[in-house]
Motif scaffolding. Structure first.
Motif, PDB file in Angstrom:
ATOM      1  N   ALA A  35       0.822  -1.208   0.000  1.00  0.00           N
ATOM      2  CA  ALA A  35       0.000   0.000   0.000  1.00  0.00           C
ATOM      3  C   ALA A  35       0.856   1.258   0.000  1.00  0.00           C
ATOM      4  N   THR A  36       1.883   1.283   0.835  1.00  0.00           N
ATOM      5  CA  THR A  36       2.755   2.455   0.920  1.00  0.00           C
ATOM      6  C   THR A  36       3.502   2.677  -0.385  1.00  0.00           C
ATOM      7  N   ARG A  85       2.544   1.743  -3.314  1.00  0.00           N
ATOM      8  CA  ARG A  85       1.579   2.196  -4.315  1.00  0.00           C
ATOM      9  C   ARG A  85       1.364   3.705  -4.212  1.00  0.00           C
ATOM     10  N   ASN A  86       1.207   4.217  -3.013  1.00  0.00           N
ATOM     11  CA  ASN A  86       1.046   5.661  -2.832  1.00  0.00           C
ATOM     12  C   ASN A  86       2.297   6.411  -3.285  1.00  0.00           C
ATOM     13  N   TYR A 129       2.298   6.589  -7.123  1.00  0.00           N
ATOM     14  CA  TYR A 129       1.337   7.585  -7.596  1.00  0.00           C
ATOM     15  C   TYR A 129       1.930   8.990  -7.493  1.00  0.00           C
ATOM     16  N   HIS A 147      -1.015   4.259   8.443  1.00  0.00           N
ATOM     17  CA  HIS A 147      -1.636   3.475   7.379  1.00  0.00           C
ATOM     18  C   HIS A 147      -2.955   2.823   7.805  1.00  0.00           C
ATOM     19  N   ASP A 189      -6.479   1.634   3.442  1.00  0.00           N
ATOM     20  CA  ASP A 189      -5.877   1.035   2.257  1.00  0.00           C
ATOM     21  C   ASP A 189      -6.115   1.902   1.025  1.00  0.00           C
ATOM     22  N   PRO A 190      -5.253   1.803   0.017  1.00  0.00           N
ATOM     23  CA  PRO A 190      -5.441   2.610  -1.195  1.00  0.00           C
ATOM     24  C   PRO A 190      -6.795   2.417  -1.875  1.00  0.00           C
ATOM     25  N   GLU A 191      -7.309   1.164  -1.917  1.00  0.00           N
ATOM     26  CA  GLU A 191      -8.615   0.946  -2.534  1.00  0.00           C
ATOM     27  C   GLU A 191      -9.712   1.655  -1.748  1.00  0.00           C
ATOM     28  N   ASP A 233      -9.226   4.224   0.099  1.00  0.00           N
ATOM     29  CA  ASP A 233      -8.959   5.639  -0.113  1.00  0.00           C
ATOM     30  C   ASP A 233      -9.694   6.148  -1.352  1.00  0.00           C
ATOM     31  N   GLU A 234      -9.651   5.365  -2.426  1.00  0.00           N
ATOM     32  CA  GLU A 234     -10.315   5.749  -3.668  1.00  0.00           C
ATOM     33  C   GLU A 234     -11.830   5.765  -3.498  1.00  0.00           C
ATOM     34  N   ARG A 279      -3.849  13.319   0.454  1.00  0.00           N
ATOM     35  CA  ARG A 279      -2.841  12.260   0.587  1.00  0.00           C
ATOM     36  C   ARG A 279      -1.771  12.396  -0.494  1.00  0.00           C
TER      37      ARG A 279
END
Length: 450
Positions: free
Chosen positions: A8-9, A11-12, A15, A315, A318-320, A322-323, A391
């Motif tokens: 996850a980290t 991935r951020n 981005y 954390h 999670d990124p998902e 977050d979206e 973020r």
């Protein structure tokens, strides 16, 4: 199921890297840790038997200064978690504009299953294994989950046996050993300051908002106290012993007295007991997760009713998730800013130790407020430049500052180890010159080949 923290980290990070337009080789160099350490910590238990635990220290980046990060004692500590948290520390210290890099450490143990003397022996063995690669100008540890000022006192004492008295080798110490006033409350205080900044930015205030706090430990309790003192209505709280809710607001002063006597949260009579698993989905304006990471994922994000989420934990989203929340209009204040009060006051403690001059608490709190407000403004400016979420604004800000420092120090790659101290192998080198463009589009990079 929650996404792996390192995945996850990373991935951020990627981005944010794409947002900034970083070169792929520089991106890889910034992502890879400077050093990973794994040690076996064997110590005698009180009954004379030997016990062994695995300890980790990941030193992610030192482009902007000595590496900085906590040490946690928890049975779920593993190398991926520590690598993720070390990386987050690099971006967090940069977001706050502190002269630090990032690191993190941990031991896979359950602290409440060990006596105080056993914890001391474990800590001293861990310090013996690490003393050559930590220190005032190398890597400065601090408390984290499962550790406290006493743990730091043991580290200081053991480290000083090898290197002489070195109070700045660790932060979060007891006041009697060079700790800073305001350090115990620092992370929770920073959460309250950042919450106020976010609400004010949206035309709201703490006193007109309702709050739910998951995790009533050091961070959660201090954040709750300061929000309560500013007139905020806290309608639900939880910790490892249970959860309590009260739509009319929980009296935090009474709750603190209750918990201070060692009583369970679930036994508090100032509200109705509830299932802790339902806490994240209570009606409120502001949700503040202060416990473990990964508690909000793609499966439960749709059930979150809060309008704002303040990530006091590391954390927690999670990124998902977050979206999903972003598309629903939920505003999330990311962990690498929201919980940075602790490392900021750790920096103040480090400075005081180096100077040999201690500050009054009012000076600590005043400077904390100054740093938190400036960082919020810097994040907002980055969001405006790149038209992105808070973020991504925070990640881009931290990553940009680390990248700039890395390039200014003479970053080189193409066959070397990358990052700081790569070996010169091969004949062609790629050098990147960071150019600050004073235009609305913000920052750019110029690539120069030799």
């Amino acid at each position: 199921m929650s996404m792996n923290a390192l995945t996850a980290t990373t991935r951020n990070f990627r981005y944010a890297s794409r947002l900034l337009g970083l070169d792929a080789k520089l991106e890889t160099s910034l992502l890879l840790p400077f050093r990973e350490i794994k040690v076996e910590c064997t110590f005698p238990k009180d009954d004379g038997s030997l016990k062994s635990h695995v300890g980790f220290r990941v030193q992610h980046d030192n482009a902007r200064g000595p590496m900085k990060g906590g040490i946690r004692y928890h049975h779920k500590v593993d190398i991926d978690e520590v690598k993720a948290l070390a990386q987050l520390m690099s971006w967090k210290t940069a977001v706050m504009n502190l002269p630090y890099g990032g690191a993190k450490g941990g031991i896979d143990c359950t602290p409440n299953e060990l006596s105080k003397s056993e914890l001391e022996r474990l800590t001293r063995v861990f310090t013996q294994k690490l003393h050559d690669v930590i220190g005032t100008n190398l890597d400065v540890p601090a408390p984290d989950m499962g550790t406290n000022s006493q743990t730091m006192a043991w580290i200081l004492d053991e480290y000083s046996k090898f290197h002489g008295y070195s109070p700045a080798c660790v932060t979060g110490k007891p006041l009697e050993l060079g700790g800073s006033l305001g350090r115990e409350s620092a992370t929770g205080h920073g959460v309250a300051i950042s919450t106020e900044a976010l609400l004010n930015d949206h035309g709201k205030s703490i006193k007109d908002s309702t709050f739910v706090i998951q995790g009533y430990g050091n961070v959660g309790s201090w954040a709750a106290k300061m929000i309560y003192e500013k007139g905020g209505k806290i309608v639900a709280v939880s910790d490892v012993t249970g959860a309590v809710k009260n739509p009319n607001g929980i009296n935090i002063l009474e709750l603190s007295l209750h918990r201070g006597k060692g009583r369970k949260l679930s036994d508090f009579n100032g509200g109705e007991t509830m299932d802790p698993n339902d806490l994240l989905f209570q009606e409120c304006d502001v949700l503040i997760p202060c416990a473990l990471g990964g508690v909000i994922d793609s499966y439960n994000a749709g059930d979150v009713k809060a309008k704002f989420i303040i990530e006091a934990a590391n954390h927690p989203t999670d990124p998902e998730a977050d979206e999903i929340l972003y598309k629903r209009g939920v505003v999330i204040l990311p962990d690498i800013y929201a919980n940075a009060g602790g490392v900021t006051v750790s920096y103040f403690e480090w400075v005081q130790n180096i100077q040999g001059f201690m500050w009054e608490e009012e000076a600590v709190n005043r400077n904390l407020h100054k740093y938190m407000k400036q960082a919020f403004n810097d994040i907002k400016a980055m969001c405006h430049t790149h038209n992105c979420s808070l973020r991504m604004g925070a990640f881009a800000l931290g990553l940009e500052r680390v990248a700039r420092a890395t390039v200014l120090r003479g970053w080189e790659c193409n066959g070397g180890e990358g990052g700081n101290g790569g070996k010169k192998e091969g004949h062609q080198w790629l050098r990147l010159r960071w150019m600050v463009k004073k235009k609305d589009e913000g920052l750019g990079m110029e690539f120069v080949y030799y």
